[in-house]
Motif scaffolding. Structure first.
Motif, PDB file in Angstrom:
ATOM      1  N   ASP A  10      -2.347 -11.255 -12.663  1.00  0.00           N
ATOM      2  CA  ASP A  10      -3.097 -10.037 -12.377  1.00  0.00           C
ATOM      3  C   ASP A  10      -2.527  -9.292 -11.170  1.00  0.00           C
ATOM      4  OD1 ASP A  10      -4.822 -10.505 -14.478  1.00  0.00           O
ATOM      5  OD2 ASP A  10      -6.280 -11.592 -13.243  1.00  0.00           O
ATOM      6  N   ALA A  11      -1.750  -9.977 -10.344  1.00  0.00           N
ATOM      7  CA  ALA A  11      -1.218  -9.357  -9.122  1.00  0.00           C
ATOM      8  C   ALA A  11      -0.359  -8.140  -9.429  1.00  0.00           C
ATOM      9  CB  ALA A  11      -0.407 -10.377  -8.325  1.00  0.00           C
ATOM     10  N   ILE A  12       0.287  -8.165 -10.581  1.00  0.00           N
ATOM     11  CA  ILE A  12       1.193  -7.068 -10.926  1.00  0.00           C
ATOM     12  C   ILE A  12       0.443  -5.747 -11.078  1.00  0.00           C
ATOM     13  CG2 ILE A  12       1.135  -7.255 -13.444  1.00  0.00           C
ATOM     14  CD1 ILE A  12       4.216  -6.924 -13.369  1.00  0.00           C
TER      15      ILE A  12
ATOM     16  N   ASP B  77       3.553  -9.826   0.313  1.00  0.00           N
ATOM     17  CA  ASP B  77       2.731 -11.021   0.072  1.00  0.00           C
ATOM     18  C   ASP B  77       3.242 -11.842  -1.107  1.00  0.00           C
ATOM     19  OD1 ASP B  77       1.100 -10.375   2.170  1.00  0.00           O
ATOM     20  OD2 ASP B  77      -0.453  -9.435   0.925  1.00  0.00           O
ATOM     21  N   ILE B  78       3.793 -11.154  -2.127  1.00  0.00           N
ATOM     22  CA  ILE B  78       4.211 -11.868  -3.342  1.00  0.00           C
ATOM     23  C   ILE B  78       5.722 -12.024  -3.417  1.00  0.00           C
ATOM     24  CG2 ILE B  78       2.200 -11.052  -4.631  1.00  0.00           C
ATOM     25  CD1 ILE B  78       3.938  -8.954  -5.946  1.00  0.00           C
ATOM     26  N   SER B  79       6.413 -11.827  -2.302  1.00  0.00           N
ATOM     27  CA  SER B  79       7.875 -11.820  -2.318  1.00  0.00           C
ATOM     28  C   SER B  79       8.470 -13.126  -2.817  1.00  0.00           C
ATOM     29  CB  SER B  79       8.410 -11.508  -0.917  1.00  0.00           C
ATOM     30  OG  SER B  79       7.989 -12.496   0.007  1.00  0.00           O
ATOM     31  N   ASP B  80       7.759 -14.244  -2.620  1.00  0.00           N
ATOM     32  CA  ASP B  80       8.286 -15.542  -3.035  1.00  0.00           C
ATOM     33  C   ASP B  80       7.904 -15.891  -4.470  1.00  0.00           C
ATOM     34  OD1 ASP B  80       9.472 -15.986  -0.562  1.00  0.00           O
ATOM     35  OD2 ASP B  80       7.652 -16.888   0.266  1.00  0.00           O
ATOM     36  N   THR B  81       7.190 -15.002  -5.119  1.00  0.00           N
ATOM     37  CA  THR B  81       6.756 -15.262  -6.489  1.00  0.00           C
ATOM     38  C   THR B  81       7.850 -14.872  -7.471  1.00  0.00           C
ATOM     39  OG1 THR B  81       4.491 -14.733  -5.839  1.00  0.00           O
ATOM     40  CG2 THR B  81       4.967 -14.806  -8.211  1.00  0.00           C
ATOM     41  N   ALA B  82       8.197 -15.779  -8.358  1.00  0.00           N
ATOM     42  CA  ALA B  82       9.202 -15.484  -9.375  1.00  0.00           C
ATOM     43  C   ALA B  82       8.694 -14.365 -10.271  1.00  0.00           C
ATOM     44  CB  ALA B  82       9.498 -16.731 -10.199  1.00  0.00           C
TER      45      ALA B  82
ATOM     46  N   SER C 250      10.687  -1.744   0.420  1.00  0.00           N
ATOM     47  CA  SER C 250       9.343  -1.814   1.013  1.00  0.00           C
ATOM     48  C   SER C 250       9.382  -1.851   2.538  1.00  0.00           C
ATOM     49  CB  SER C 250       8.590  -3.043   0.491  1.00  0.00           C
ATOM     50  OG  SER C 250       9.244  -4.245   0.868  1.00  0.00           O
ATOM     51  N   ASN C 251      10.545  -2.201   3.116  1.00  0.00           N
ATOM     52  CA  ASN C 251      10.631  -2.239   4.582  1.00  0.00           C
ATOM     53  C   ASN C 251      11.052  -0.907   5.197  1.00  0.00           C
ATOM     54  OD1 ASN C 251      13.234  -2.315   3.664  1.00  0.00           O
ATOM     55  ND2 ASN C 251      13.923  -3.965   5.010  1.00  0.00           N
ATOM     56  N   LEU C 252      11.265   0.107   4.357  1.00  0.00           N
ATOM     57  CA  LEU C 252      11.506   1.448   4.882  1.00  0.00           C
ATOM     58  C   LEU C 252      10.167   2.081   5.267  1.00  0.00           C
ATOM     59  CD1 LEU C 252      14.121   2.810   2.298  1.00  0.00           C
ATOM     60  CD2 LEU C 252      14.582   1.935   4.599  1.00  0.00           C
ATOM     61  N   SER C 253      10.172   2.870   6.325  1.00  0.00           N
ATOM     62  CA  SER C 253       8.928   3.522   6.747  1.00  0.00           C
ATOM     63  C   SER C 253       8.584   4.671   5.801  1.00  0.00           C
ATOM     64  CB  SER C 253       9.063   4.057   8.177  1.00  0.00           C
ATOM     65  OG  SER C 253       9.957   5.170   8.204  1.00  0.00           O
ATOM     66  N   ILE C 254       7.337   5.091   5.853  1.00  0.00           N
ATOM     67  CA  ILE C 254       6.895   6.222   5.036  1.00  0.00           C
ATOM     68  C   ILE C 254       7.721   7.469   5.366  1.00  0.00           C
ATOM     69  CG2 ILE C 254       4.967   7.752   4.493  1.00  0.00           C
ATOM     70  CD1 ILE C 254       4.703   4.899   3.359  1.00  0.00           C
TER      71      ILE C 254
ATOM     72  N   ASN D 196       5.525   4.830  -2.249  1.00  0.00           N
ATOM     73  CA  ASN D 196       5.051   5.378  -0.977  1.00  0.00           C
ATOM     74  C   ASN D 196       3.852   4.662  -0.370  1.00  0.00           C
ATOM     75  OD1 ASN D 196       6.909   7.523  -0.634  1.00  0.00           O
ATOM     76  ND2 ASN D 196       5.810   8.741  -2.165  1.00  0.00           N
ATOM     77  N   ALA D 197       3.023   4.033  -1.175  1.00  0.00           N
ATOM     78  CA  ALA D 197       1.726   3.543  -0.681  1.00  0.00           C
ATOM     79  C   ALA D 197       1.878   2.282   0.168  1.00  0.00           C
ATOM     80  CB  ALA D 197       0.787   3.277  -1.859  1.00  0.00           C
ATOM     81  N   GLU D 198       1.276   2.290   1.341  1.00  0.00           N
ATOM     82  CA  GLU D 198       1.331   1.137   2.245  1.00  0.00           C
ATOM     83  C   GLU D 198       0.688  -0.110   1.641  1.00  0.00           C
ATOM     84  OE1 GLU D 198       2.800  -0.838   5.280  1.00  0.00           O
ATOM     85  OE2 GLU D 198       3.129   1.303   4.948  1.00  0.00           O
ATOM     86  N   PRO D 199      -0.455   0.006   0.936  1.00  0.00           N
ATOM     87  CA  PRO D 199      -1.035  -1.197   0.322  1.00  0.00           C
ATOM     88  C   PRO D 199      -0.086  -1.870  -0.663  1.00  0.00           C
ATOM     89  CG  PRO D 199      -2.642   0.578   0.364  1.00  0.00           C
ATOM     90  CD  PRO D 199      -1.331   1.187   0.772  1.00  0.00           C
ATOM     91  N   VAL D 200       0.721  -1.078  -1.370  1.00  0.00           N
ATOM     92  CA  VAL D 200       1.692  -1.649  -2.302  1.00  0.00           C
ATOM     93  C   VAL D 200       2.777  -2.395  -1.531  1.00  0.00           C
ATOM     94  CG1 VAL D 200       3.449  -1.133  -4.043  1.00  0.00           C
ATOM     95  CG2 VAL D 200       1.245   0.049  -4.099  1.00  0.00           C
ATOM     96  N   ASN D 201       3.244  -1.800  -0.427  1.00  0.00           N
ATOM     97  CA  ASN D 201       4.257  -2.474   0.392  1.00  0.00           C
ATOM     98  C   ASN D 201       3.738  -3.817   0.909  1.00  0.00           C
ATOM     99  OD1 ASN D 201       6.056  -0.350   0.101  1.00  0.00           O
ATOM    100  ND2 ASN D 201       5.414   0.665   1.985  1.00  0.00           N
ATOM    101  N   GLU D 202       2.489  -3.840   1.334  1.00  0.00           N
ATOM    102  CA  GLU D 202       1.894  -5.086   1.827  1.00  0.00           C
ATOM    103  C   GLU D 202       1.805  -6.122   0.713  1.00  0.00           C
ATOM    104  OE1 GLU D 202      -1.818  -3.915   3.464  1.00  0.00           O
ATOM    105  OE2 GLU D 202      -0.930  -2.844   5.179  1.00  0.00           O
TER     106      GLU D 202
END
Length: 222
Positions: free
Chosen positions: A36-38, A23-28, A74-78, A13-19
């Motif tokens: 640490d991003a995880i 941001d890391i979508s291209d990361t394997a 993540s592209n679904l709205s809250i 649900n959290a918007e910061p997580v969606n963002e």
């Protein structure tokens, strides 16, 4: 377990997580899980901690499935997510995030997560009922991943050795021709799984239906 489910709910649900997911979508995933991003995605940080303690392939695969699930939704709205959660709890009489977590855990192939999120999106858009969503997730669990590519063949009369038995057991076929040379076709739930789960192009779906209908009309004229 309650802390794990709460971390899943927040991550969904959290918007910061969606963002962060964008941001890391291209990361394997293998690179992400050792960074640490995880930890910015609470449920993945939780699962990764468990994985490091147990050194378990099951924990690794669960984290990988969860990452794909969260990214795909993540592209679904809250508001869309909230509506889906309410629907699922009303029909299942269970906490939605417990139901979803258990489902993700049981899915036997990470590539099936894309099908699950297609079904969620189809429910959010109103293309399927919440009852059909539940039915279709059961179908998803029952069909072996290698057999998914054969489902479209059953828009017409078909009998693939070995495949027919599995798809029939999953509840998506009916016997269209009965006898020594039995043939099978998709029933209504099978057609929905093909269209909304596998997201086979609707143009192909309509084309096959048109060809079959046109063929039947020619037969009647004769």
């Amino acid at each position: 377990m309650n802390d794990l489910i709460q971390s899943f709910e927040y991550s969904f649900n959290a918007e910061p997580v969606n963002e962060l997911l964008n941001d890391i979508s291209d990361t394997a995933f293998d690179a992400l899980i050792d960074s640490d991003a995880i930890n910015g995605i609470p449920v993945l940080g939780f699962l990764n901690s468990v994985r490091k303690i147990n050194n378990s392939i099951q924990d690794y695969m669960l984290a990988k499935k969860m990452y794909k699930f969260l990214y795909n939704t993540s592209n679904l709205s809250i508001a869309e997510k909230a509506g889906f959660v309410v629907d699922l709890e009303e029909v299942s009489h269970e906490r939605a995030f417990e139901t979803l977590f258990s489902l993700i855990d049981r899915i036997d192939n990470v590539n099936k997560i894309g099908i699950l999120t297609n079904l969620i999106r189809s429910r959010v858009l109103g293309h399927i009922s919440i009852e059909d969503f539940v039915r279709l997730t059961i179908v998803l669990e029952r069909i072996p991943y290698p057999d998914l590519k054969y489902i479209k063949n059953y828009l017409e009369n078909c009998d693939e050795p070995g495949v027919t038995e599995m798809l029939n057991a999953a509840g998506i076929l009916y016997a269209s021709v009965v006898g020594n040379d039995s043939q099978y076709k998709l029933n209504s739930i099978g057609e929905k799984f093909l269209k909304y789960g596998l997201a086979i192009l609707s143009s192909l779906f309509i084309l096959v239906k048109f060809i079959i209908s046109d063929s039947n009309e020619e037969s009647e004229l004769k």
